[in-house]
Design a protein around this motif. Sequence first.
Motif, PDB file in Angstrom:
ATOM      1  N   ASN A  12       0.571  -1.528  -0.233  1.00  0.00           N
ATOM      2  CA  ASN A  12      -0.114   0.254   0.031  1.00  0.00           C
ATOM      3  C   ASN A  12       0.843   1.086  -0.006  1.00  0.00           C
ATOM      4  O   ASN A  12       2.281   1.269   0.581  1.00  0.00           O
ATOM      5  CB  ASN A  12      -0.946  -0.169   1.118  1.00  0.00           C
ATOM      6  N   PRO A  13       0.975   2.374  -0.286  1.00  0.00           N
ATOM      7  CA  PRO A  13       1.063   3.628  -0.916  1.00  0.00           C
ATOM      8  C   PRO A  13       1.838   4.166   0.417  1.00  0.00           C
ATOM      9  O   PRO A  13       0.254   3.971   2.067  1.00  0.00           O
ATOM     10  CB  PRO A  13       0.376   4.126  -1.516  1.00  0.00           C
ATOM     11  N   PRO A  14       2.397   4.407   1.341  1.00  0.00           N
ATOM     12  CA  PRO A  14       3.490   4.835   0.315  1.00  0.00           C
ATOM     13  C   PRO A  14       4.858   3.312  -0.117  1.00  0.00           C
ATOM     14  O   PRO A  14       5.796   3.734  -0.162  1.00  0.00           O
ATOM     15  CB  PRO A  14       4.604   6.265   0.804  1.00  0.00           C
ATOM     16  N   ASN A  15       4.392   2.230   0.701  1.00  0.00           N
ATOM     17  CA  ASN A  15       5.054   1.421   1.506  1.00  0.00           C
ATOM     18  C   ASN A  15       4.692   0.185   0.024  1.00  0.00           C
ATOM     19  O   ASN A  15       4.662  -0.472  -0.088  1.00  0.00           O
ATOM     20  CB  ASN A  15       4.533   0.738   2.510  1.00  0.00           C
ATOM     21  N   ARG A  16       4.747   1.163  -1.684  1.00  0.00           N
ATOM     22  CA  ARG A  16       4.448   0.140  -2.752  1.00  0.00           C
ATOM     23  C   ARG A  16       6.068   0.434  -3.798  1.00  0.00           C
ATOM     24  O   ARG A  16       6.260   1.598  -3.775  1.00  0.00           O
ATOM     25  CB  ARG A  16       3.603   0.711  -3.074  1.00  0.00           C
ATOM     26  N   SER A  17       6.620  -0.224  -4.265  1.00  0.00           N
ATOM     27  CA  SER A  17       7.348  -0.088  -4.912  1.00  0.00           C
ATOM     28  C   SER A  17       7.513  -1.199  -6.067  1.00  0.00           C
ATOM     29  O   SER A  17       7.351  -2.130  -5.832  1.00  0.00           O
ATOM     30  CB  SER A  17       8.884  -0.179  -4.208  1.00  0.00           C
ATOM     31  N   GLY A  42       1.249 -13.532   8.013  1.00  0.00           N
ATOM     32  CA  GLY A  42       0.878 -12.432   9.377  1.00  0.00           C
ATOM     33  C   GLY A  42       1.920 -11.556   9.464  1.00  0.00           C
ATOM     34  O   GLY A  42       3.310 -11.825   8.752  1.00  0.00           O
ATOM     35  N   TYR A  43       2.432 -11.536  10.264  1.00  0.00           N
ATOM     36  CA  TYR A  43       3.816 -10.948  11.130  1.00  0.00           C
ATOM     37  C   TYR A  43       4.918 -11.819  10.837  1.00  0.00           C
ATOM     38  O   TYR A  43       5.501 -12.912  11.399  1.00  0.00           O
ATOM     39  CB  TYR A  43       3.332 -10.488  12.315  1.00  0.00           C
ATOM     40  N   ASN A  44       5.534 -11.589  10.127  1.00  0.00           N
ATOM     41  CA  ASN A  44       7.110 -12.014   9.688  1.00  0.00           C
ATOM     42  C   ASN A  44       6.660 -13.423   9.324  1.00  0.00           C
ATOM     43  O   ASN A  44       7.483 -14.681   9.401  1.00  0.00           O
ATOM     44  CB  ASN A  44       7.736 -12.225  11.126  1.00  0.00           C
ATOM     45  N   GLN A  45       5.916 -13.709   8.489  1.00  0.00           N
ATOM     46  CA  GLN A  45       5.674 -14.858   7.658  1.00  0.00           C
ATOM     47  C   GLN A  45       4.882 -14.131   6.015  1.00  0.00           C
ATOM     48  O   GLN A  45       5.434 -13.305   6.010  1.00  0.00           O
ATOM     49  CB  GLN A  45       4.274 -15.679   7.790  1.00  0.00           C
ATOM     50  N   TYR A  46       5.603 -15.568   5.449  1.00  0.00           N
ATOM     51  CA  TYR A  46       5.740 -15.114   3.899  1.00  0.00           C
ATOM     52  C   TYR A  46       5.269 -17.033   3.137  1.00  0.00           C
ATOM     53  O   TYR A  46       5.149 -17.977   4.034  1.00  0.00           O
ATOM     54  CB  TYR A  46       6.652 -14.823   3.440  1.00  0.00           C
ATOM     55  N   THR A  47       4.809 -16.180   2.133  1.00  0.00           N
ATOM     56  CA  THR A  47       4.116 -17.565   1.228  1.00  0.00           C
ATOM     57  C   THR A  47       4.656 -17.447  -0.041  1.00  0.00           C
ATOM     58  O   THR A  47       5.064 -17.068  -0.571  1.00  0.00           O
ATOM     59  CB  THR A  47       2.819 -17.722   1.154  1.00  0.00           C
ATOM     60  N   VAL A  48       5.100 -19.048  -0.457  1.00  0.00           N
ATOM     61  CA  VAL A  48       5.557 -19.214  -1.237  1.00  0.00           C
ATOM     62  C   VAL A  48       4.606 -20.316  -1.804  1.00  0.00           C
ATOM     63  O   VAL A  48       3.729 -21.116  -2.089  1.00  0.00           O
ATOM     64  CB  VAL A  48       7.031 -20.215  -1.362  1.00  0.00           C
ATOM     65  N   GLY A  99       7.107  -4.497  -1.356  1.00  0.00           N
ATOM     66  CA  GLY A  99       6.251  -3.598  -0.384  1.00  0.00           C
ATOM     67  C   GLY A  99       5.945  -3.918   0.367  1.00  0.00           C
ATOM     68  O   GLY A  99       5.303  -5.859   0.779  1.00  0.00           O
ATOM     69  N   PHE A 100       4.877  -3.234   1.656  1.00  0.00           N
ATOM     70  CA  PHE A 100       4.378  -4.245   2.750  1.00  0.00           C
ATOM     71  C   PHE A 100       2.744  -3.510   2.688  1.00  0.00           C
ATOM     72  O   PHE A 100       2.736  -1.845   2.162  1.00  0.00           O
ATOM     73  CB  PHE A 100       4.932  -3.518   3.538  1.00  0.00           C
ATOM     74  N   LYS A 108       3.730  -7.160   8.003  1.00  0.00           N
ATOM     75  CA  LYS A 108       4.338  -6.542   8.881  1.00  0.00           C
ATOM     76  C   LYS A 108       5.545  -7.404   9.303  1.00  0.00           C
ATOM     77  O   LYS A 108       5.741  -8.234   9.361  1.00  0.00           O
ATOM     78  CB  LYS A 108       3.411  -5.207   9.632  1.00  0.00           C
ATOM     79  N   ILE A 109       6.381  -5.978   9.448  1.00  0.00           N
ATOM     80  CA  ILE A 109       7.016  -7.177   9.848  1.00  0.00           C
ATOM     81  C   ILE A 109       7.915  -5.436  10.954  1.00  0.00           C
ATOM     82  O   ILE A 109       7.597  -4.511  11.780  1.00  0.00           O
ATOM     83  CB  ILE A 109       8.231  -6.667   8.671  1.00  0.00           C
ATOM     84  N   PRO A 110       8.698  -6.262  12.240  1.00  0.00           N
ATOM     85  CA  PRO A 110       9.378  -5.786  13.599  1.00  0.00           C
ATOM     86  C   PRO A 110      10.059  -4.512  13.278  1.00  0.00           C
ATOM     87  O   PRO A 110      10.756  -3.483  11.688  1.00  0.00           O
ATOM     88  CB  PRO A 110      10.610  -6.757  14.207  1.00  0.00           C
ATOM     89  N   THR A 111      10.041  -2.694  13.663  1.00  0.00           N
ATOM     90  CA  THR A 111       9.653  -1.613  13.378  1.00  0.00           C
ATOM     91  C   THR A 111      11.169  -1.651  13.554  1.00  0.00           C
ATOM     92  O   THR A 111      12.312  -0.391  13.676  1.00  0.00           O
ATOM     93  CB  THR A 111       9.775  -0.593  14.018  1.00  0.00           C
ATOM     94  N   THR A 112      12.017  -2.552  14.228  1.00  0.00           N
ATOM     95  CA  THR A 112      13.699  -2.493  14.601  1.00  0.00           C
ATOM     96  C   THR A 112      14.068  -3.024  13.539  1.00  0.00           C
ATOM     97  O   THR A 112      15.168  -3.188  13.365  1.00  0.00           O
ATOM     98  CB  THR A 112      13.782  -3.457  16.010  1.00  0.00           C
TER      99      THR A 112
END
Lengths: 211, 227
Positions: free
Chosen positions: B67-72, B145-151, B77-78, B199-203
């Motif tokens: 989603n803008p602005p987290n899109r490229s 979800g948080y710190n997850q991904y799919t392939v 993006g996120f 989303k991912i941790p802000t750190t």
Amino acid sequence: MALRGLLGALAPAVLTGALVAVPQAAQASIGVGIQPGPVQLSGAAHPGQSVALPPVAVVNAGTGRETIWVTVQRDPRGGGLPVPPSWVRPGMPSVQLARRHAIRIPLELVVPAGAKPGFYVADIVATASGPASAHGANLGAAAATLLEFRVTPDPAPGFWWSVFTQTLWALLILIALAAVVLVVRRSGLRVRVERESAGYGPADEYGGTHA
Amino acid sequence: MRSLLVVAAIVIGGFLVIHVGKVATAKDPPPHGHSNSVAITFHTMQTYRTITVSPTAVNCGGYARGNPPNRSKGAMGFPWGTCAVGDRVKGKDPVTITYNGIQGLVFVHAGWAMPNGNEVGTPWKPCSSAGHRAVACTGKNGMPGYNQYTVRNFSPESPAPTQITGNNLCDVNFRPLSGCYASRGNSQREGFYITGPSKIPTTDTAQSWTAWVIWTAMPQHYKGHHE
């Protein structure tokens, strides 16, 4: 002019080199192979026992040098009791193999004292990784073979164990006898056996026959 | 004392005779005269089970979503940014998987996505939104979800992409008509789509990541001795 001649002479060699090099680069692959037959323990293991499993053969099937490591994973198709990964210890955590080279990796089975008796099944998986690449996805190859063994509750003594224990007993008895003989000799004790002349008995009195 | 030594010597001698007799093996008599030999070289078919994957690494491109602005278009993006290795619609399947040896199965699983080099980031774990839900996706509508991904992988013959999980499971795209059964020389071209976390941790500061996809050659069936 001379430079042009030199380039003309080198061109075929350069082209040939490029033709050979490009397909090789394009075909770079990672690959691993494993023996098709299962790793089976002859006989049974017992709780609290540590035994050597037959080694597992793995091969680098890729086009370059690879690091291959062996792990134990639960058999996804089920069947048998699952093997906790900590029970099986490869002789080496990982091996580096050149292209088309193979190796036998020794395996040790460590059955904890509280292990449940039964038939255990797992997969021994050899996983190969090439040089890690930044950006995107790294692709890996793995090959699996079955691991099968049985755990029985009581350590059933084998033939050679019984031979060993019997021999040990015989040895102990011999040593004990020798010690008794030695003690008797040193003590100076003498056992005198005397034979008394026996009478002829009733048969003679009543006319028995003698040779 | 002497008798004790005699007894011990007899016992030890007996043991030595028994054990040496077991170990000793008769050697062949030395050959008489001269002899020559010829070495005969021949090849056998490959019996061991192998799988090869080519190339060893691929780049993920065609970035989309977020989603803008987290899109490229140049980076994931996120939330749920995507990238692709190949293109199912255009018939681009850049990864070739080849099985060899005696008959077996081809399984596939995804590993953690890790930050590259010295970058700082929490690994992303593969999750599944359908089917075998060992690690279910915790995002909205089955999304990561948080710190997850799919392939999801695909092949030229597969009707739709299939989700790959962290569990080693049958690669139905290897041979869509006959499951993941494989025999000597079977080969398939595949590609895949990656969807990032909600989303991912802000750190986390990592901007370069590497995911793992691993194909496994499995024995065909279990021939164990049941209780």
